[in-house]
Design an enzyme around this catalytic site. Structure first.
Site, PDB file in Angstrom:
ATOM      1  N   TYR A 125      11.367  37.552  51.521  1.00 34.25           N
ATOM      2  CA  TYR A 125      11.916  36.198  51.478  1.00 34.25           C
ATOM      3  C   TYR A 125      10.786  35.197  51.312  1.00 34.25           C
ATOM      4  O   TYR A 125       9.708  35.364  51.901  1.00 34.25           O
ATOM      5  CB  TYR A 125      12.684  35.914  52.772  1.00 34.25           C
ATOM      6  CG  TYR A 125      13.290  34.536  52.859  1.00 34.25           C
ATOM      7  CD1 TYR A 125      14.294  34.138  51.973  1.00 34.25           C
ATOM      8  CD2 TYR A 125      12.867  33.626  53.818  1.00 34.25           C
ATOM      9  CE1 TYR A 125      14.851  32.872  52.054  1.00 34.25           C
ATOM     10  CE2 TYR A 125      13.434  32.356  53.911  1.00 34.25           C
ATOM     11  CZ  TYR A 125      14.429  31.985  53.022  1.00 34.25           C
ATOM     12  OH  TYR A 125      14.973  30.734  53.105  1.00 34.25           O
ATOM     13  N   ASP A 157       8.913  20.073  56.292  1.00 31.74           N
ATOM     14  CA  ASP A 157      10.008  20.610  55.481  1.00 31.74           C
ATOM     15  C   ASP A 157      11.104  19.562  55.336  1.00 31.74           C
ATOM     16  O   ASP A 157      12.184  19.670  55.914  1.00 31.74           O
ATOM     17  CB  ASP A 157      10.546  21.879  56.148  1.00 31.74           C
ATOM     18  CG  ASP A 157      11.639  22.557  55.326  1.00 31.74           C
ATOM     19  OD1 ASP A 157      11.689  22.326  54.107  1.00 31.74           O
ATOM     20  OD2 ASP A 157      12.449  23.307  55.922  1.00 31.74           O
ATOM     21  N   ASP A 201      14.037  30.409  48.734  1.00 31.04           N
ATOM     22  CA  ASP A 201      14.675  29.174  49.178  1.00 31.04           C
ATOM     23  C   ASP A 201      14.479  28.106  48.103  1.00 31.04           C
ATOM     24  O   ASP A 201      13.354  27.699  47.820  1.00 31.04           O
ATOM     25  CB  ASP A 201      14.014  28.759  50.501  1.00 31.04           C
ATOM     26  CG  ASP A 201      14.535  27.463  51.077  1.00 31.04           C
ATOM     27  OD1 ASP A 201      15.379  26.809  50.440  1.00 31.04           O
ATOM     28  OD2 ASP A 201      14.077  27.104  52.182  1.00 31.04           O
ATOM     29  N   ASP A 224      16.020  25.076  48.252  1.00 27.20           N
ATOM     30  CA  ASP A 224      16.398  23.787  48.827  1.00 27.20           C
ATOM     31  C   ASP A 224      17.735  23.308  48.256  1.00 27.20           C
ATOM     32  O   ASP A 224      18.700  24.048  48.224  1.00 27.20           O
ATOM     33  CB  ASP A 224      15.282  22.765  48.623  1.00 27.20           C
ATOM     34  CG  ASP A 224      14.118  22.976  49.585  1.00 27.20           C
ATOM     35  OD1 ASP A 224      14.250  23.790  50.517  1.00 27.20           O
ATOM     36  OD2 ASP A 224      13.066  22.332  49.400  1.00 27.20           O
ATOM     37  N   HIS A 255      18.763  30.681  47.301  1.00 26.16           N
ATOM     38  CA  HIS A 255      19.857  29.951  47.937  1.00 26.16           C
ATOM     39  C   HIS A 255      19.694  28.457  47.716  1.00 26.16           C
ATOM     40  O   HIS A 255      18.585  27.913  47.669  1.00 26.16           O
ATOM     41  CB  HIS A 255      20.015  30.307  49.419  1.00 26.16           C
ATOM     42  CG  HIS A 255      18.889  29.966  50.330  1.00 26.16           C
ATOM     43  ND1 HIS A 255      18.631  28.686  50.765  1.00 26.16           N
ATOM     44  CD2 HIS A 255      17.955  30.751  50.939  1.00 26.16           C
ATOM     45  CE1 HIS A 255      17.598  28.699  51.602  1.00 26.16           C
ATOM     46  NE2 HIS A 255      17.164  29.930  51.713  1.00 26.16           N
ATOM     47  N   GLU A 290      21.395  24.676  49.083  1.00 27.61           N
ATOM     48  CA  GLU A 290      22.051  24.184  50.286  1.00 27.61           C
ATOM     49  C   GLU A 290      22.812  22.891  50.016  1.00 27.61           C
ATOM     50  O   GLU A 290      22.615  22.238  48.991  1.00 27.61           O
ATOM     51  CB  GLU A 290      21.029  23.978  51.394  1.00 27.61           C
ATOM     52  CG  GLU A 290      19.977  22.941  51.086  1.00 27.61           C
ATOM     53  CD  GLU A 290      18.758  23.063  51.985  1.00 27.61           C
ATOM     54  OE1 GLU A 290      18.476  22.092  52.708  1.00 27.61           O
ATOM     55  OE2 GLU A 290      18.105  24.120  51.970  1.00 27.61           O
ATOM     56  N   CYS A 337      14.698  20.360  57.663  1.00 20.04           N
ATOM     57  CA  CYS A 337      14.703  21.727  58.162  1.00 20.04           C
ATOM     58  C   CYS A 337      16.055  22.021  58.813  1.00 20.04           C
ATOM     59  O   CYS A 337      16.607  21.191  59.547  1.00 20.04           O
ATOM     60  CB  CYS A 337      13.572  21.917  59.170  1.00 20.04           C
ATOM     61  SG  CYS A 337      13.576  23.533  59.970  1.00 20.04           S
ATOM     62  N   ARG A 365      24.074  28.003  50.800  1.00 25.94           N
ATOM     63  CA  ARG A 365      23.791  27.748  52.213  1.00 25.94           C
ATOM     64  C   ARG A 365      24.538  26.491  52.648  1.00 25.94           C
ATOM     65  O   ARG A 365      24.498  25.466  51.952  1.00 25.94           O
ATOM     66  CB  ARG A 365      22.289  27.568  52.417  1.00 25.94           C
ATOM     67  CG  ARG A 365      21.931  26.975  53.782  1.00 25.94           C
ATOM     68  CD  ARG A 365      20.434  26.870  53.961  1.00 25.94           C
ATOM     69  NE  ARG A 365      20.086  25.706  54.767  1.00 25.94           N
ATOM     70  CZ  ARG A 365      18.845  25.407  55.160  1.00 25.94           C
ATOM     71  NH1 ARG A 365      17.844  26.191  54.819  1.00 25.94           N
ATOM     72  NH2 ARG A 365      18.607  24.322  55.879  1.00 25.94           N
ATOM     73  N   GLU A 421      23.685  28.154  58.139  1.00 23.92           N
ATOM     74  CA  GLU A 421      22.505  27.827  58.923  1.00 23.92           C
ATOM     75  C   GLU A 421      22.887  27.421  60.344  1.00 23.92           C
ATOM     76  O   GLU A 421      23.892  26.739  60.574  1.00 23.92           O
ATOM     77  CB  GLU A 421      21.732  26.697  58.241  1.00 23.92           C
ATOM     78  CG  GLU A 421      20.456  26.293  58.949  1.00 23.92           C
ATOM     79  CD  GLU A 421      19.392  27.362  58.931  1.00 23.92           C
ATOM     80  OE1 GLU A 421      19.607  28.411  59.574  1.00 23.92           O
ATOM     81  OE2 GLU A 421      18.338  27.153  58.300  1.00 23.92           O
ATOM     82  N   ASN A 479      20.176  34.031  59.472  1.00 26.61           N
ATOM     83  CA  ASN A 479      18.814  33.522  59.619  1.00 26.61           C
ATOM     84  C   ASN A 479      18.373  33.709  61.065  1.00 26.61           C
ATOM     85  O   ASN A 479      18.894  33.055  61.958  1.00 26.61           O
ATOM     86  CB  ASN A 479      18.757  32.042  59.240  1.00 26.61           C
ATOM     87  CG  ASN A 479      17.361  31.451  59.367  1.00 26.61           C
ATOM     88  OD1 ASN A 479      16.386  32.180  59.555  1.00 26.61           O
ATOM     89  ND2 ASN A 479      17.270  30.143  59.267  1.00 26.61           N
TER      90      ASN A 479
END
Length: 288
Positions: free
Chosen positions: A37, A51, A78, A80, A105, A107, A115, A150, A180, A202
């Site tokens: 990952y 983040d 990731d 974002d 992914h 989101e 974050c 996500r 998440e 996660n």
């Protein structure tokens, strides 16, 4: 079927530790994990940034390319919020495919994001995220590239809203769902019962989620688990401890038993294979 899709369909949970750099990815493969990952939080942290959506698609894709290059394992990254509007999400998928990634992914936070285990997150309307996902799915050229949705709704709108969002994202074409900041095993179980596609858990440390083992998650019906920041936290703790020792004593002599040896590093880098390949041109000796 790609390694990532086959793993998700195998009935065995896929464990994807976060690799903060290509060398860590090589170690993840050597130890026997099923995938690698690449965390957006880690890419940000290594650049000295929080983040909060400050990294660019170019920076993230290049780190993904560097990591995918050194491992035979599928690498999941990731992405974002897709780095902008739906057209940006489409371009994101194209660039990540070209970089050799196996999936990503996207989101449903607003841009700039936060974050996932922080408070104060804001979400885009469901319809906006559906457009984001449809653009990403429509841009995909490799049918084996896995597009994961996500949702950060658990901490903003509640668990039932997160489930409703996940179902809408599946209808938009998501192959995998990542919710998440679920908090307890019961919440993970409720989500699994409600959503009929592969699910990603996660297990980040020092966050909102109860730390469940891979075996527990597999028994709950989860298909994959990420440990996104673990290697960075381990490394930075060791680095800080060592630097403070050198600052205090003026020498690293008492730290040697905590260091990776030169021979182990050379073994992980496979110096001998490079030496054999290049023997007719240049030769060198590997020794401690």
């Amino acid at each position: 079927m790609s390694g990532l899709r086959a793993g998700l369909a195998s009935g065995r949970i896929q464990r994807w530790p976060g690799a903060m750099n290509p060398l860590v990815a090589k170690l993840i493969q050597e130890i026997g994990f099923e995938g690698v990952y690449v965390s957006g939080a880690v890419v940000s942290a290594e650049l000295g940034l929080p983040d909060i959506g400050l990294t660019t698609l170019t920076e993230v894709a290049e780190r993904g390319r560097q990591i995918a290059r050194v491992t035979d394992l599928p690498v999941f990254i990731d992405a974002d919020t897709g780095f902008g509007e739906p057209l940006n999400a489409a371009r994101t998928v194209r660039l990540l495919e070209e970089a050799g990634l196996a999936g990503c992914h996207l989101e449903d936070q607003v841009n700039p994001k936060r974050c996932g285990h922080l408070d104060g997150k804001s979400l885009v309307p469901v319809e906006d995220m559906v457009r984001r996902l449809r653009a990403a799915v429509g841009a995909r050229r490799d049918p084996d590239f896995v597009i994961c949705a996500r949702t950060d709704a658990r901490g903003v709108e509640g668990l039932d809203a997160a489930i409703d969002r996940a179902k809408a994202y599946v209808d938009a074409g998501a192959d995998l769902i990542f919710t998440e900041a679920l908090e307890t095993a019961a919440e993970f179980a409720k989500f699994r019962a409600a959503v009929d596609v592969p699910l990603l858990a996660n297990m980040t440390e020092i966050g909102k989620s109860e730390l469940l083992s891979a075996g527990q998650l597999e028994s709950l019906g989860y298909n994959a688990v990420i440990y996104p920041v673990t290697t960075l936290r381990l490394a930075m703790h060791a680095i800080e401890t060592g630097l403070r020792e050198i600052d205090r004593t003026g020498t690293q002599s008492e730290l040697l038993d905590r260091m990776q040896t030169r021979s182990r590093l050379y073994d992980l880098l496979d110096y001998r294979a490079y030496n054999a390949f290049d023997a007719d041109i240049f030769n060198f000796t590997v020794s401690e």
